[in-house]
Write an enzyme that holds these catalytic residues in place. Structure first.
Site, PDB file in Angstrom:
ATOM      1  N   ARG A  21       0.835  -1.204   0.000  1.00  0.00           N
ATOM      2  CA  ARG A  21       0.000   0.000   0.000  1.00  0.00           C
ATOM      3  C   ARG A  21       0.868   1.251   0.000  1.00  0.00           C
ATOM      4  O   ARG A  21       1.777   1.387   0.817  1.00  0.00           O
ATOM      5  CB  ARG A  21      -0.934   0.005   1.212  1.00  0.00           C
ATOM      6  CG  ARG A  21      -1.843  -1.205   1.256  1.00  0.00           C
ATOM      7  CD  ARG A  21      -2.801  -1.172   2.422  1.00  0.00           C
ATOM      8  NE  ARG A  21      -3.605  -2.392   2.485  1.00  0.00           N
ATOM      9  CZ  ARG A  21      -4.674  -2.546   3.244  1.00  0.00           C
ATOM     10  NH1 ARG A  21      -5.072  -1.562   4.011  1.00  0.00           N
ATOM     11  NH2 ARG A  21      -5.346  -3.684   3.241  1.00  0.00           N
ATOM     12  N   SER A 137     -21.668 -13.059  15.278  1.00  0.00           N
ATOM     13  CA  SER A 137     -21.218 -11.980  14.400  1.00  0.00           C
ATOM     14  C   SER A 137     -21.300 -12.381  12.930  1.00  0.00           C
ATOM     15  O   SER A 137     -20.936 -13.501  12.556  1.00  0.00           O
ATOM     16  CB  SER A 137     -19.771 -11.623  14.771  1.00  0.00           C
ATOM     17  OG  SER A 137     -19.232 -10.650  13.912  1.00  0.00           O
ATOM     18  N   LYS A 156     -17.683 -16.930  20.958  1.00  0.00           N
ATOM     19  CA  LYS A 156     -18.193 -16.250  19.767  1.00  0.00           C
ATOM     20  C   LYS A 156     -18.541 -17.267  18.683  1.00  0.00           C
ATOM     21  O   LYS A 156     -17.972 -18.360  18.620  1.00  0.00           O
ATOM     22  CB  LYS A 156     -17.170 -15.262  19.223  1.00  0.00           C
ATOM     23  CG  LYS A 156     -15.899 -15.881  18.673  1.00  0.00           C
ATOM     24  CD  LYS A 156     -14.959 -14.816  18.124  1.00  0.00           C
ATOM     25  CE  LYS A 156     -13.731 -15.419  17.453  1.00  0.00           C
ATOM     26  NZ  LYS A 156     -12.860 -16.138  18.397  1.00  0.00           N
ATOM     27  N   HIS A 217     -21.473   3.305   7.381  1.00  0.00           N
ATOM     28  CA  HIS A 217     -21.608   3.699   5.976  1.00  0.00           C
ATOM     29  C   HIS A 217     -23.047   4.070   5.626  1.00  0.00           C
ATOM     30  O   HIS A 217     -23.419   4.054   4.447  1.00  0.00           O
ATOM     31  CB  HIS A 217     -21.100   2.584   5.060  1.00  0.00           C
ATOM     32  CG  HIS A 217     -19.620   2.396   5.141  1.00  0.00           C
ATOM     33  ND1 HIS A 217     -18.725   3.161   4.413  1.00  0.00           N
ATOM     34  CD2 HIS A 217     -18.861   1.560   5.891  1.00  0.00           C
ATOM     35  CE1 HIS A 217     -17.491   2.779   4.697  1.00  0.00           C
ATOM     36  NE2 HIS A 217     -17.547   1.823   5.597  1.00  0.00           N
ATOM     37  N   THR A 245     -20.284   6.824  12.709  1.00  0.00           N
ATOM     38  CA  THR A 245     -19.074   7.628  12.561  1.00  0.00           C
ATOM     39  C   THR A 245     -19.428   9.078  12.285  1.00  0.00           C
ATOM     40  O   THR A 245     -20.490   9.380  11.747  1.00  0.00           O
ATOM     41  CB  THR A 245     -18.188   7.097  11.418  1.00  0.00           C
ATOM     42  OG1 THR A 245     -16.981   7.858  11.357  1.00  0.00           O
ATOM     43  CG2 THR A 245     -18.885   7.212  10.068  1.00  0.00           C
ATOM     44  N   LYS A 248     -17.408  10.259   8.033  1.00  0.00           N
ATOM     45  CA  LYS A 248     -17.783   9.929   6.656  1.00  0.00           C
ATOM     46  C   LYS A 248     -18.841  10.927   6.173  1.00  0.00           C
ATOM     47  O   LYS A 248     -18.504  12.013   5.760  1.00  0.00           O
ATOM     48  CB  LYS A 248     -18.219   8.469   6.565  1.00  0.00           C
ATOM     49  CG  LYS A 248     -17.035   7.505   6.773  1.00  0.00           C
ATOM     50  CD  LYS A 248     -17.421   6.054   6.605  1.00  0.00           C
ATOM     51  CE  LYS A 248     -16.200   5.147   6.533  1.00  0.00           C
ATOM     52  NZ  LYS A 248     -15.331   5.179   7.722  1.00  0.00           N
ATOM     53  N   SER A 277      -8.603   7.568  26.774  1.00  0.00           N
ATOM     54  CA  SER A 277      -8.314   8.320  25.551  1.00  0.00           C
ATOM     55  C   SER A 277      -8.634   9.795  25.752  1.00  0.00           C
ATOM     56  O   SER A 277      -9.674  10.143  26.322  1.00  0.00           O
ATOM     57  CB  SER A 277      -9.148   7.791  24.378  1.00  0.00           C
ATOM     58  OG  SER A 277      -8.699   6.527  23.970  1.00  0.00           O
ATOM     59  N   THR A 278      -7.749  10.652  25.268  1.00  0.00           N
ATOM     60  CA  THR A 278      -8.045  12.086  25.260  1.00  0.00           C
ATOM     61  C   THR A 278      -9.296  12.325  24.428  1.00  0.00           C
ATOM     62  O   THR A 278      -9.465  11.739  23.354  1.00  0.00           O
ATOM     63  CB  THR A 278      -6.861  12.870  24.668  1.00  0.00           C
ATOM     64  OG1 THR A 278      -5.716  12.654  25.500  1.00  0.00           O
ATOM     65  CG2 THR A 278      -7.160  14.357  24.602  1.00  0.00           C
ATOM     66  N   THR A 363      -8.214  -6.769   2.749  1.00  0.00           N
ATOM     67  CA  THR A 363      -9.476  -6.045   2.898  1.00  0.00           C
ATOM     68  C   THR A 363     -10.611  -6.802   2.218  1.00  0.00           C
ATOM     69  O   THR A 363     -11.741  -6.834   2.713  1.00  0.00           O
ATOM     70  CB  THR A 363      -9.345  -4.629   2.316  1.00  0.00           C
ATOM     71  OG1 THR A 363      -8.217  -3.978   2.918  1.00  0.00           O
ATOM     72  CG2 THR A 363     -10.584  -3.808   2.589  1.00  0.00           C
TER      73      THR A 363
END
Length: 407
Positions: A21, A137, A156, A217, A245, A248, A277-278, A363
């Site tokens: 990549r 899942s 799982k 998405h 999210t 996007k 996490s900040t 991917t």
């Protein structure tokens, strides 16, 4: 131990398989999206059109979003100054979470630094909160969901993608006496197909299972107010936890879950990915809240987005190109091998000023390599014409197969 040799071996393997990549150095210009400047390795610049971005609606350039961010920046400065627990919760974070809870018709929402972290942190934490929880899942769930489930260490099971019979078989084997969570997506990003939300909810309800959906998405783009496919189909009230999210369709940065107040409180209190996490910079939270608020009312922008996606699919199908079309806004073109996939991507960029990133293994599975186009409302007819002509030329140049076009 020669550590460099081990690293060279790993990297050379990627080069040999044609899936190494490379990052394309681009600079987005305010008010010019989807145009951008590509800085080549030799330092020269070329204007390009971005066809693979996740700023699906161009909200990263919208005056309402930029105005809110400028106001917050002038008011509060750059960073948040801490974690959410220690000095990092501001009015901007609370406003954003209220907007998101309202968007999904939930009691509460919890903002994370990304949707990846939101999935990972939530799914890895829930088995600690619910003893004996079994997670079921979908096979094609995002890497963030897979990683969160793996890290949880809980039992799982993976059901075949969108396969209701397989889901029922697995749930039956687990039984109705154990706590279960079924995790799936609304839009699967690589093929652009929709999750079978209503049917999955029906089956999950028979077994008293929690329902966890990733709408990354879909939020901003589907539903009367942009609440996602679950909102479009009138199913939000049947989903226990919604992941989304802000990076996007909303064009900013960050991720979140929306759920009951008790669920969000428990995750807030136990998830290391949230606690340590900040928090998002206030300027980012302000821009995201403005974007969510705006898109609740901008139906026209969503409709134009869907129209442009339909037009691009129709034009590419007209050339006989192997489009994967499941009715969503995502336009994957099947290439089938990593070398040709990267070759076409490189030639589109160099010779036509068109930027689309090749999608290769891991991917997507080997043999299903593809170019994944993401048209937006601001990709005009001239840009579509240019892309279609370029794809026609390069498909012929690479002697790739076409489907028969029926007149």
């Amino acid at each position: 131990m020669d550590y460099n040799l081990a690293l060279d071996t790993a990297l050379n393997r990627l080069h040999t398989e044609g899936r190494y990549r490379t990052f394309i150095d681009i600079e987005r210009r305010k008010g010019a999206f989807p145009k951008a400047m590509w800085r080549k390795p030799d330092g020269s610049e070329k204007e390009i059109t971005v066809w693979c971005g996740n700023d699906y609606l161009g909200m990263g350039q919208h005056p309402v979003v930029l105005g809110a961010m400028h106001e917050a920046l002038d008011s509060t400065g750059a960073g948040s100054g801490g974690t959410r627990n220690i000095s990092g919760t501001t009015l901007y974070h609370k406003r954003l979470e209220a907007e998101l809870a309202d968007l999904h018709g939930k009691e509460a929402a919890l903002v994370f630094s990304s949707a990846y972290i939101a999935n990972d942190a939530t799914l890895s934490t829930l088995p600690q909160l619910i003893p004996g929880l079994v997670i079921v899942s979908d096979k094609l769930n995002h890497a963030s969901m897979i990683e969160g489930i793996r890290r949880s260490g809980t039992e799982k099971h993976i059901f075949k993608h969108n396969d209701l019979d397989d889901l029922r078989r697995i749930l039956t084997s687990i039984g109705k006496d154990r706590p279960i969570l079924v995790a799936f997506e609304s839009v699967y990003s690589m093929d652009g197909d929709f999750g079978r939300i209503e049917e999955i909810c029906d089956i999950a309800d028979e077994f008293g299972a929690l329902k966890y959906i990733d709408e990354v998405h879909a939020v901003g783009m589907y539903g009367p107010r942009g609440g996602g496919v679950a909102e479009r189909d009138g199913l939000m009230d049947r989903i226990d936890i919604i992941n989304g999210t802000l990076g996007k369709a909303y064009g900013v940065f960050g991720g979140y879950i929306a759920a009951s107040s008790k669920m969000c409180d428990a995750v807030r209190s136990y998830a290391p990915g949230f606690i340590f996490s900040t928090s998002l910079p206030p300027v980012v939270a302000a821009g995201a809240a403005a974007s969510v608020r705006h898109l609740k009312g901008d139906v026209e922008l969503r409709e134009k987005h869907q129209t442009q996606a339909r037009i691009l699919k129709m034009r590419l199908k007209g050339l006989g190109l192997p489009i994967i079309d499941h009715g969503s806004h995502i336009v994957p073109v099947h290439v089938g091998d990593p070398v040709h996939c990267k070759m076409i991507s490189d030639m589109l960029l160099e010779h036509f000023g068109i930027y689309v990133q090749p999608i290769n293994f891991p991917t997507v599975p080997r043999g299903t390599e593809r170019l994944r186009f993401t048209p937006s409302p601001v990709h005009d007819s001239g840009m579509i014409d240019h892309l279609v002509k370029a794809m026609d030329v390069l498909w012929q140049h690479c002697a790739l197969n076409r489907a028969e076009v029926v007149a």
